[in-house]
Motif scaffolding. Structure first.
Motif, PDB file in Angstrom:
ATOM      1  N   ALA A  21      -5.536  -1.017  11.486  1.00  0.00           N
ATOM      2  CA  ALA A  21      -5.719   0.076  10.531  1.00  0.00           C
ATOM      3  C   ALA A  21      -5.076  -0.251   9.190  1.00  0.00           C
ATOM      4  CB  ALA A  21      -5.129   1.369  11.111  1.00  0.00           C
ATOM      5  N   THR A  22      -3.923  -0.895   9.230  1.00  0.00           N
ATOM      6  CA  THR A  22      -3.256  -1.285   7.984  1.00  0.00           C
ATOM      7  C   THR A  22      -4.092  -2.295   7.218  1.00  0.00           C
ATOM      8  OG1 THR A  22      -1.082  -0.906   8.980  1.00  0.00           O
ATOM      9  CG2 THR A  22      -1.160  -2.275   7.011  1.00  0.00           C
ATOM     10  N   ILE A  23      -4.599  -3.314   7.915  1.00  0.00           N
ATOM     11  CA  ILE A  23      -5.433  -4.321   7.270  1.00  0.00           C
ATOM     12  C   ILE A  23      -6.706  -3.696   6.708  1.00  0.00           C
ATOM     13  CG2 ILE A  23      -6.811  -6.406   7.697  1.00  0.00           C
ATOM     14  CD1 ILE A  23      -4.714  -7.202   9.778  1.00  0.00           C
ATOM     15  N   ARG A  24      -7.267  -2.743   7.446  1.00  0.00           N
ATOM     16  CA  ARG A  24      -8.560  -2.165   7.069  1.00  0.00           C
ATOM     17  C   ARG A  24      -8.427  -1.164   5.934  1.00  0.00           C
ATOM     18  NH1 ARG A  24     -12.276  -0.183   5.305  1.00  0.00           N
ATOM     19  NH2 ARG A  24     -14.284   0.449   6.214  1.00  0.00           N
ATOM     20  N   TYR A  25      -7.388  -0.357   5.917  1.00  0.00           N
ATOM     21  CA  TYR A  25      -7.376   0.789   5.014  1.00  0.00           C
ATOM     22  C   TYR A  25      -6.354   0.702   3.884  1.00  0.00           C
ATOM     23  CZ  TYR A  25     -10.281   2.931   8.603  1.00  0.00           C
ATOM     24  OH  TYR A  25     -11.290   3.200   9.491  1.00  0.00           O
ATOM     25  N   LEU A  26      -5.364  -0.186   3.969  1.00  0.00           N
ATOM     26  CA  LEU A  26      -4.365  -0.282   2.914  1.00  0.00           C
ATOM     27  C   LEU A  26      -4.619  -1.516   2.054  1.00  0.00           C
ATOM     28  CD1 LEU A  26      -1.040   0.734   4.717  1.00  0.00           C
ATOM     29  CD2 LEU A  26      -2.571   2.141   3.332  1.00  0.00           C
ATOM     30  N   PRO A  27      -4.221  -1.495   0.795  1.00  0.00           N
ATOM     31  CA  PRO A  27      -4.431  -2.659  -0.080  1.00  0.00           C
ATOM     32  C   PRO A  27      -3.658  -3.878   0.423  1.00  0.00           C
ATOM     33  CG  PRO A  27      -3.866  -0.697  -1.359  1.00  0.00           C
ATOM     34  CD  PRO A  27      -3.632  -0.356   0.078  1.00  0.00           C
ATOM     35  N   GLY A  28      -4.248  -5.052   0.240  1.00  0.00           N
ATOM     36  CA  GLY A  28      -3.539  -6.300   0.513  1.00  0.00           C
ATOM     37  C   GLY A  28      -3.789  -6.918   1.855  1.00  0.00           C
ATOM     38  N   THR A  29      -4.578  -6.303   2.721  1.00  0.00           N
ATOM     39  CA  THR A  29      -4.890  -6.833   4.061  1.00  0.00           C
ATOM     40  C   THR A  29      -3.646  -7.216   4.852  1.00  0.00           C
ATOM     41  OG1 THR A  29      -5.170  -9.153   3.341  1.00  0.00           O
ATOM     42  CG2 THR A  29      -7.109  -7.711   3.230  1.00  0.00           C
ATOM     43  N   GLY A  30      -2.530  -6.552   4.608  1.00  0.00           N
ATOM     44  CA  GLY A  30      -1.320  -6.813   5.373  1.00  0.00           C
ATOM     45  C   GLY A  30      -0.671  -8.151   5.096  1.00  0.00           C
ATOM     46  N   GLY A  31      -1.052  -8.810   4.017  1.00  0.00           N
ATOM     47  CA  GLY A  31      -0.504 -10.129   3.704  1.00  0.00           C
ATOM     48  C   GLY A  31      -1.423 -11.243   4.171  1.00  0.00           C
ATOM     49  N   LYS A  70       1.358  -2.566  -5.127  1.00  0.00           N
ATOM     50  CA  LYS A  70       0.617  -1.641  -4.276  1.00  0.00           C
ATOM     51  C   LYS A  70       0.290  -2.243  -2.908  1.00  0.00           C
ATOM     52  CE  LYS A  70      -3.958  -2.979  -6.047  1.00  0.00           C
ATOM     53  NZ  LYS A  70      -5.193  -2.490  -6.716  1.00  0.00           N
ATOM     54  N   GLU A  71       0.381  -3.574  -2.777  1.00  0.00           N
ATOM     55  CA  GLU A  71       0.088  -4.235  -1.512  1.00  0.00           C
ATOM     56  C   GLU A  71       1.310  -4.355  -0.605  1.00  0.00           C
ATOM     57  OE1 GLU A  71      -3.479  -7.166  -3.122  1.00  0.00           O
ATOM     58  OE2 GLU A  71      -1.422  -7.919  -3.024  1.00  0.00           O
ATOM     59  N   LEU A  72       2.512  -4.160  -1.150  1.00  0.00           N
ATOM     60  CA  LEU A  72       3.739  -4.371  -0.384  1.00  0.00           C
ATOM     61  C   LEU A  72       3.907  -3.376   0.774  1.00  0.00           C
ATOM     62  CD1 LEU A  72       6.263  -5.280  -3.221  1.00  0.00           C
ATOM     63  CD2 LEU A  72       4.806  -6.783  -1.854  1.00  0.00           C
ATOM     64  N   PRO A  73       3.585  -2.078   0.623  1.00  0.00           N
ATOM     65  CA  PRO A  73       3.712  -1.187   1.785  1.00  0.00           C
ATOM     66  C   PRO A  73       2.854  -1.626   2.961  1.00  0.00           C
ATOM     67  CG  PRO A  73       3.533   0.103  -0.230  1.00  0.00           C
ATOM     68  CD  PRO A  73       3.262  -1.318  -0.609  1.00  0.00           C
ATOM     69  N   GLY A  74       1.622  -2.076   2.700  1.00  0.00           N
ATOM     70  CA  GLY A  74       0.774  -2.551   3.783  1.00  0.00           C
ATOM     71  C   GLY A  74       1.343  -3.784   4.465  1.00  0.00           C
ATOM     72  N   ILE A  75       1.942  -4.695   3.691  1.00  0.00           N
ATOM     73  CA  ILE A  75       2.565  -5.886   4.271  1.00  0.00           C
ATOM     74  C   ILE A  75       3.722  -5.488   5.173  1.00  0.00           C
ATOM     75  CG2 ILE A  75       3.908  -7.947   3.708  1.00  0.00           C
ATOM     76  CD1 ILE A  75       2.204  -8.203   1.176  1.00  0.00           C
ATOM     77  N   ALA A  76       4.555  -4.555   4.708  1.00  0.00           N
ATOM     78  CA  ALA A  76       5.698  -4.116   5.499  1.00  0.00           C
ATOM     79  C   ALA A  76       5.255  -3.415   6.783  1.00  0.00           C
ATOM     80  CB  ALA A  76       6.593  -3.201   4.668  1.00  0.00           C
ATOM     81  N   LEU A  77       4.268  -2.543   6.680  1.00  0.00           N
ATOM     82  CA  LEU A  77       3.810  -1.808   7.860  1.00  0.00           C
ATOM     83  C   LEU A  77       3.153  -2.730   8.882  1.00  0.00           C
ATOM     84  CD1 LEU A  77       2.361   1.416   6.179  1.00  0.00           C
ATOM     85  CD2 LEU A  77       4.455   1.220   7.540  1.00  0.00           C
ATOM     86  N   ALA A  78       2.317  -3.659   8.424  1.00  0.00           N
ATOM     87  CA  ALA A  78       1.677  -4.595   9.352  1.00  0.00           C
ATOM     88  C   ALA A  78       2.719  -5.470  10.043  1.00  0.00           C
ATOM     89  CB  ALA A  78       0.662  -5.463   8.604  1.00  0.00           C
ATOM     90  N   GLN A 133     -14.822  -6.848  13.930  1.00  0.00           N
ATOM     91  CA  GLN A 133     -14.466  -5.486  14.316  1.00  0.00           C
ATOM     92  C   GLN A 133     -12.953  -5.426  14.590  1.00  0.00           C
ATOM     93  OE1 GLN A 133     -17.565  -5.175  17.572  1.00  0.00           O
ATOM     94  NE2 GLN A 133     -17.901  -3.167  16.610  1.00  0.00           N
ATOM     95  N   PRO A 134     -12.145  -5.456  13.553  1.00  0.00           N
ATOM     96  CA  PRO A 134     -10.693  -5.531  13.771  1.00  0.00           C
ATOM     97  C   PRO A 134     -10.117  -4.348  14.534  1.00  0.00           C
ATOM     98  CG  PRO A 134     -11.215  -5.109  11.461  1.00  0.00           C
ATOM     99  CD  PRO A 134     -12.495  -5.465  12.133  1.00  0.00           C
ATOM    100  N   LEU A 135     -10.667  -3.157  14.332  1.00  0.00           N
ATOM    101  CA  LEU A 135     -10.128  -1.996  15.030  1.00  0.00           C
ATOM    102  C   LEU A 135     -10.377  -2.061  16.533  1.00  0.00           C
ATOM    103  CD1 LEU A 135     -11.070   0.824  12.506  1.00  0.00           C
ATOM    104  CD2 LEU A 135      -8.782  -0.017  13.041  1.00  0.00           C
ATOM    105  N   LEU A 136     -11.343  -2.852  16.955  1.00  0.00           N
ATOM    106  CA  LEU A 136     -11.594  -3.052  18.375  1.00  0.00           C
ATOM    107  C   LEU A 136     -10.845  -4.261  18.913  1.00  0.00           C
ATOM    108  CD1 LEU A 136     -13.120  -2.694  21.080  1.00  0.00           C
ATOM    109  CD2 LEU A 136     -14.992  -4.028  20.060  1.00  0.00           C
ATOM    110  N   TRP A 137     -10.976  -5.395  18.226  1.00  0.00           N
ATOM    111  CA  TRP A 137     -10.497  -6.649  18.798  1.00  0.00           C
ATOM    112  C   TRP A 137      -9.007  -6.902  18.597  1.00  0.00           C
ATOM    113  CZ3 TRP A 137     -13.274  -8.444  22.403  1.00  0.00           C
ATOM    114  CH2 TRP A 137     -14.667  -8.346  22.376  1.00  0.00           C
ATOM    115  N   THR A 138      -8.374  -6.305  17.579  1.00  0.00           N
ATOM    116  CA  THR A 138      -6.918  -6.491  17.434  1.00  0.00           C
ATOM    117  C   THR A 138      -6.154  -5.856  18.587  1.00  0.00           C
ATOM    118  OG1 THR A 138      -7.189  -6.540  15.024  1.00  0.00           O
ATOM    119  CG2 THR A 138      -4.958  -6.261  15.876  1.00  0.00           C
ATOM    120  N   PRO A 139      -6.477  -4.612  19.024  1.00  0.00           N
ATOM    121  CA  PRO A 139      -5.828  -4.098  20.239  1.00  0.00           C
ATOM    122  C   PRO A 139      -6.132  -4.937  21.474  1.00  0.00           C
ATOM    123  CG  PRO A 139      -6.839  -2.310  19.003  1.00  0.00           C
ATOM    124  CD  PRO A 139      -7.299  -3.576  18.364  1.00  0.00           C
TER     125      PRO A 139
END
Length: 481
Positions: free
Chosen positions: A110-120, A136-144, A301-307
């Protein structure tokens, strides 16, 4: 960074450094025309101000890095120890890693898909130390990173720390007048990355060495970037140590004390270094190619295959724990906190348990590289240590050189940074590191050459087209003050 005729290229545009050092433009890159320009810059007041900025940012960013690592540690302990106890379990049930890693996979996707920066950066591409992420990409990197590290995926904290340190430093300097110079922003961002990563690897010098080799600094550019980076890392290390003592959480050190004394290598150990170097090169190629192949599936399909990837990581950890009776944590996580205890108690593992540990950790590592966000260093160190412990059962190969050879070869094969691989392996072995260095070097060179020959890196992107020639009447480029 590529060397050009007569100077060193650094990223930026056709301007002047503060202080008056002339720069020439070629193919969209900035070039220091002579070493004398670098000397002039080092002697300028603007460079002294840059050192002061680097020192202040080093203190602040090291505190942020310490808080991030402390949060990761607390999150891991709460999820895998406190939460099961709070729910009435005496210990985490067998199925517990499946639940956590599935949830972690959902959060990362979800972080990669919906936040800027693809999580790093994707860790399947290898170790990345260059590039500055926007604020603006740093919060997504931290959360991922928190969802990856805290929930048990097999990646380390070094890549998020580098991205966060560099991004925060670049953001801070962009708020000041110095933002008119892209060179200043690049150097200060590098200093932030130095400060964030250095204490994690045991010393400011180790972190600086890693980033210099990864980025490819050399010549006059090395001096310009190294001094602010070392200053930021050195002062930051003091803050890091002070916060560790004040909080009671302690400080991280790669060194493993109390190992059996190792006097010097012999010919048998040098021979084993070549064999192990080749074996590690093959293993790293399998891990890298598997990760890249799986990533093409996950990205559809990251929301399916990452889990699903998280469930696979949990599955191999549970298999290891059920078969050997050892903890699943030996397969889960980066291995950062488990390296020292594992080497110290390696004699408690049988040959079968060690072989299964290497296999399961490698599978979990490759799957994590394909889908989660984090760094590739610590899992490769742990796999190298476990492989070395396994091979120490061979004739003529004691534990200490075997572990050093395995770590150096795995790091060289995965990171493609041979000098850093030698340094990390030697640092880990503490007082035995110097004596063990000859066989580590042989293994590192063997693994690096074999991995590069069998699995060459992707060709670099073609250089940008040169800008159109300016007309004679064009105004001279502005100079930054």
């Amino acid at each position: 960074m590529n060397a050009g005729s007569g100077g060193q290229f650094i990223s930026g545009d056709c301007r002047r450094w503060p202080g008056g050092a002339d720069l020439a433009c070629r193919r969209g890159r900035t070039q220091l025309t002579t070493p004398a320009d670098a000397v002039a810059l080092l002697r300028s007041r603007a460079y002294v101000r840059l050192l002061v900025v680097a020192a202040v940012l080093g203190v602040a960013i090291s505190a942020v890095a310490w808080a991030f690592l402390a949060l990761v540690s607390k999150l891991q302990h709460w999820l895998y120890t406190s939460l099961p106890s709070d729910l009435g379990y005496r210990s985490a049930p067998v199925w517990w890693p499946f639940l956590l890693l599935a949830v972690g996979g959902i959060l990362v996707a979800a972080t990669i898909r919906y936040l800027p920066g693809t999580g790093g950066h994707s860790p399947a591409d290898g170790f990345k130390a260059s590039g500055v992420f926007a604020a603006k990409e740093l919060p997504g990197i931290a959360l991922a990173a928190l969802a990856t590290l805290g929930f048990g995926a097999v990646l380390g904290p070094e890549a998020p720390l580098i991205a966060l340190g560099g991004g925060l430093a670049a953001w801070a300097v962009s708020r000041a007048k110095a933002a008119s110079s892209p060179q200043v922003k690049a150097v200060v961002a590098a200093s932030g990355s130095f400060a964030a990563i250095s204490t994690l690897l045991g010393s400011p010098l180790t972190g600086a060495f890693l980033l210099m080799e990864a980025i490819g600094l050399g010549g006059v550019t090395l001096e310009l970037v190294l001094l602010p980076g070392l200053l930021a890392a050195g002062l930051g290390a003091l803050i890091f140590i002070g916060l560790g003592q004040w909080s009671g959480l302690g400080e991280f050190s790669l060194a493993v004390p109390g190992l059996p004394h190792f006097a010097h290598p012999d010919l048998a150990e040098l021979g084993w270094a070549v064999v192990i170097g080749l074996a590690c090169a093959l293993l790293t190629i399998v891990i890298r190619r598997s990760a890249l192949l799986l990533r093409t599936v996950v990205q559809r399909q990251p929301l399916l295959w990452t889990p699903v990837a998280g469930l696979v990581v949990a599955g191999v950890a549970v298999i290891f724990a059920q078969v050997t009776g050892k903890g699943a944590d030996k397969v889960l996580f980066s291995g950062q906190n488990e390296i020292g205890p594992f080497i110290t108690h390696a004699s408690s593992y049988g040959v079968g348990a060690l072989a299964l540990l290497v296999a399961m950790k490698a599978v979990a590592y490759g799957v994590s590289l394909s889908s989660f966000r984090g760094g590739p260093i610590f899992p490769s160190i742990f796999i190298g240590a476990a492989g070395g412990a396994l091979l120490s059962h061979l004739p003529g190969l004691p534990l200490v050189p075997a572990v050093g050879i395995g770590i150096g070869a795995m790091v060289a094969g995965m990171l493609r940074l041979p000098l850093t691989a030698v340094l990390l392996a030697s640092l880990l072995l503490f007082s035995d590191g110097i004596a063990n260095m000859p066989v580590v070097i042989v293994a590192v060179v063997t693994a690096y050459v074999a991995a590069t020959w069998l699995d060459p890196p992707a060709p670099p992107e073609p250089p940008a087209a040169p800008p159109p020639a300016a007309s004679p009447d064009a105004a001279a480029p502005p100079s930054a003050s």
